[in-house]
Design a protein around this motif. Structure first.
Motif, mmCIF file in Angstrom:
data_model
loop_
_atom_site.group_PDB
_atom_site.id
_atom_site.type_symbol
_atom_site.label_atom_id
_atom_site.label_comp_id
_atom_site.label_asym_id
_atom_site.label_seq_id
_atom_site.Cartn_x
_atom_site.Cartn_y
_atom_site.Cartn_z
ATOM 1 N N THR A 29 -31.860 -25.816 -2.767
ATOM 2 C CA THR A 29 -31.391 -26.523 -3.964
ATOM 3 C C THR A 29 -32.538 -26.902 -4.878
ATOM 4 N N LEU A 30 -33.656 -27.337 -4.291
ATOM 5 C CA LEU A 30 -34.771 -27.840 -5.088
ATOM 6 C C LEU A 30 -35.698 -26.734 -5.599
ATOM 7 N N PHE A 31 -35.653 -25.571 -4.981
ATOM 8 C CA PHE A 31 -36.588 -24.520 -5.378
ATOM 9 C C PHE A 31 -36.459 -24.103 -6.849
ATOM 10 N N PRO A 32 -35.242 -23.915 -7.385
ATOM 11 C CA PRO A 32 -35.162 -23.547 -8.822
ATOM 12 C C PRO A 32 -35.833 -24.563 -9.730
ATOM 13 N N LEU A 33 -35.637 -25.860 -9.439
ATOM 14 C CA LEU A 33 -36.289 -26.888 -10.253
ATOM 15 C C LEU A 33 -37.806 -26.821 -10.087
ATOM 16 N N TYR A 34 -38.241 -26.628 -8.857
ATOM 17 C CA TYR A 34 -39.675 -26.507 -8.591
ATOM 18 C C TYR A 34 -40.268 -25.321 -9.357
ATOM 19 N N TYR A 35 -39.557 -24.206 -9.334
ATOM 20 C CA TYR A 35 -40.043 -23.000 -10.009
ATOM 21 C C TYR A 35 -40.150 -23.221 -11.520
ATOM 22 N N VAL A 36 -39.153 -23.887 -12.090
ATOM 23 C CA VAL A 36 -39.175 -24.173 -13.529
ATOM 24 C C VAL A 36 -40.396 -25.019 -13.885
ATOM 25 N N ILE A 37 -40.660 -26.049 -13.102
ATOM 26 C CA ILE A 37 -41.807 -26.928 -13.371
ATOM 27 C C ILE A 37 -43.121 -26.163 -13.249
ATOM 28 N N ILE A 38 -43.240 -25.338 -12.203
ATOM 29 C CA ILE A 38 -44.479 -24.595 -11.977
ATOM 30 C C ILE A 38 -44.746 -23.612 -13.114
ATOM 31 N N VAL A 39 -43.733 -22.875 -13.535
ATOM 32 C CA VAL A 39 -43.922 -21.904 -14.618
ATOM 33 C C VAL A 39 -44.310 -22.607 -15.916
ATOM 34 N N SER A 40 -43.752 -23.795 -16.147
ATOM 35 C CA SER A 40 -44.077 -24.526 -17.377
ATOM 36 C C SER A 40 -45.516 -25.013 -17.389
ATOM 37 N N LEU A 41 -46.161 -25.053 -16.212
ATOM 38 C CA LEU A 41 -47.540 -25.540 -16.111
ATOM 39 C C LEU A 41 -48.546 -24.419 -15.857
ATOM 40 N N THR A 42 -48.077 -23.171 -15.893
ATOM 41 C CA THR A 42 -48.929 -22.033 -15.551
ATOM 42 C C THR A 42 -49.489 -21.365 -16.805
ATOM 43 N N PRO A 43 -50.777 -21.080 -16.842
ATOM 44 C CA PRO A 43 -51.356 -20.368 -18.003
ATOM 45 C C PRO A 43 -50.772 -18.966 -18.149
ATOM 46 N N TYR A 44 -50.807 -18.453 -19.364
ATOM 47 C CA TYR A 44 -50.206 -17.160 -19.692
ATOM 48 C C TYR A 44 -50.820 -16.022 -18.869
ATOM 49 N N ILE A 45 -52.154 -16.032 -18.747
ATOM 50 C CA ILE A 45 -52.839 -14.945 -18.036
ATOM 51 C C ILE A 45 -52.376 -14.870 -16.586
ATOM 52 N N GLU A 46 -52.205 -16.026 -15.973
ATOM 53 C CA GLU A 46 -51.787 -16.051 -14.570
ATOM 54 C C GLU A 46 -50.340 -15.611 -14.412
ATOM 55 N N VAL A 47 -49.505 -15.931 -15.391
ATOM 56 C CA VAL A 47 -48.112 -15.485 -15.356
ATOM 57 C C VAL A 47 -48.051 -13.964 -15.391
#
Length: 295
Positions: A29-47
């Motif tokens: 249940t919590l993983f989608p929220l966790y993933y959203v937060i992590i992607v929002s804090l990740t630099p473009y190059i790393e994405v």
């Protein structure tokens, strides 16, 4: 007298299985929220390097949030959502309480008829078009009050509050009247302090509804400056041009991927309710259970 429960080996195995299943369900249940937060804090190059799927970034950045709050639409939409949540929830609680309190008194003339008329609206509705015509005819269209006034009272919440008031000790109100309190004074000084659990619970129901307001925003609002957060979020997710939707500089998109900006907006739209909920959780179950039992 205290009792000590000794669990057998079978009981311990069952408990371990239950805890394992609940833990897995919580993680899923919590993983989608966790993933959203992590992607929002990740630099473009790393994405780009990880193909768009990042579990734990090597570097962190708040640039997406900076750009979101410097955009033209998000801060304005956030102001509208905060306004309708605070003002709307306050008016909801006031009107619901003032309607539920007299209906909790069996001596009120016409009480049963009023309750049946209110309950009827819970089952049958006039429909979307008549409601739209009413909102437009009374001058609420393209007004922030169109997000608050329609549906001022929820029948479900009203019935819960009414039932809660009915279960309060009659002797307490009688003592207040002996001391010279009228109906409003009794409600304010005696009933409401005893009703903190149900008020917090119903306030949470109303608050979440206002914060997630979407339906009224797309039906009654055409002015972009009055659209609530959820409507802006939906438009932003569906659009192919983030810079146009949020009025961002094209140089921003060169430094940040659109997905990162979208995830940041999702976090901004979700996080406030996640922060408030733990403070009201202790009232949630107690208020709902006491308000749903007729004693």
């Amino acid at each position: 007298m205290s009792f000590i429960i000794h669990k057998t080996k079978k009981d311990k195995v069952i408990d371990a299985c239950i805890y394992t299943v609940l833990t897995v369900a919580a993680l899923v249940t919590l993983f989608p929220l966790y993933y959203v937060i992590i992607v929002s804090l990740t630099p473009y190059i790393e994405v780009l390097k990880n193909g768009g799927f990042v579990i734990w970034p090597e570097h962190w950045t708040l640039q997406a949030y900076k750009e979101v709050f410097q955009s033209a639409r998000i801060p304005q939409a956030l102001k509208i959502t905060v306004f309708i949540t605070i003002v709307g929830t306050t008016l909801n609680l006031v009107v619901t309480t003032l309607l539920a309190y007299p209906l909790a008194k069996k001596s009120v003339p016409g009480r049963n008829f009023i309750l049946m008329a209110i309950f009827f609206t819970m089952i049958f509705s006039g429909g979307i078009i008549p409601l739209y015509m009413v909102v437009r005819s009374i001058g609420l269209y393209d007004s922030v009050w169109a997000l608050i006034v329609p549906g001022m009272v929820s029948t479900f919440n009203l019935l819960i509050v009414k039932t809660y008031f009915e279960n309060l000790p009659v002797e307490v109100e009688e003592a207040a009247r002996v001391d010279g309190c009228g109906e409003l004074a009794t409600l304010w000084r005696i009933v409401l302090p005893l009703s903190a659990p149900i008020m917090a619970t119903i306030g949470l129901f109303y608050g979440v509804t206002h914060w997630n307001e979407y339906f009224k925003g797309i039906f009654y609002i055409s002015d972009k400056t009055l659209m609530p957060m959820q409507v802006v979020l939906r438009s932003m997710i569906q659009t192919l041009n983030i810079s146009t939707e949020l009025s961002l500089n094209s140089l921003v998109l060169d430094a940040l991927p659109p997905e990162t900006i979208k995830m940041a907006v999702v976090v901004v739209a979700t996080l406030p309710m996640l922060i408030i909920y733990p403070f009201l959780q202790k009232y949630f179950v107690k208020g709902t259970m006491l308000g749903s039992i007729k004693g």
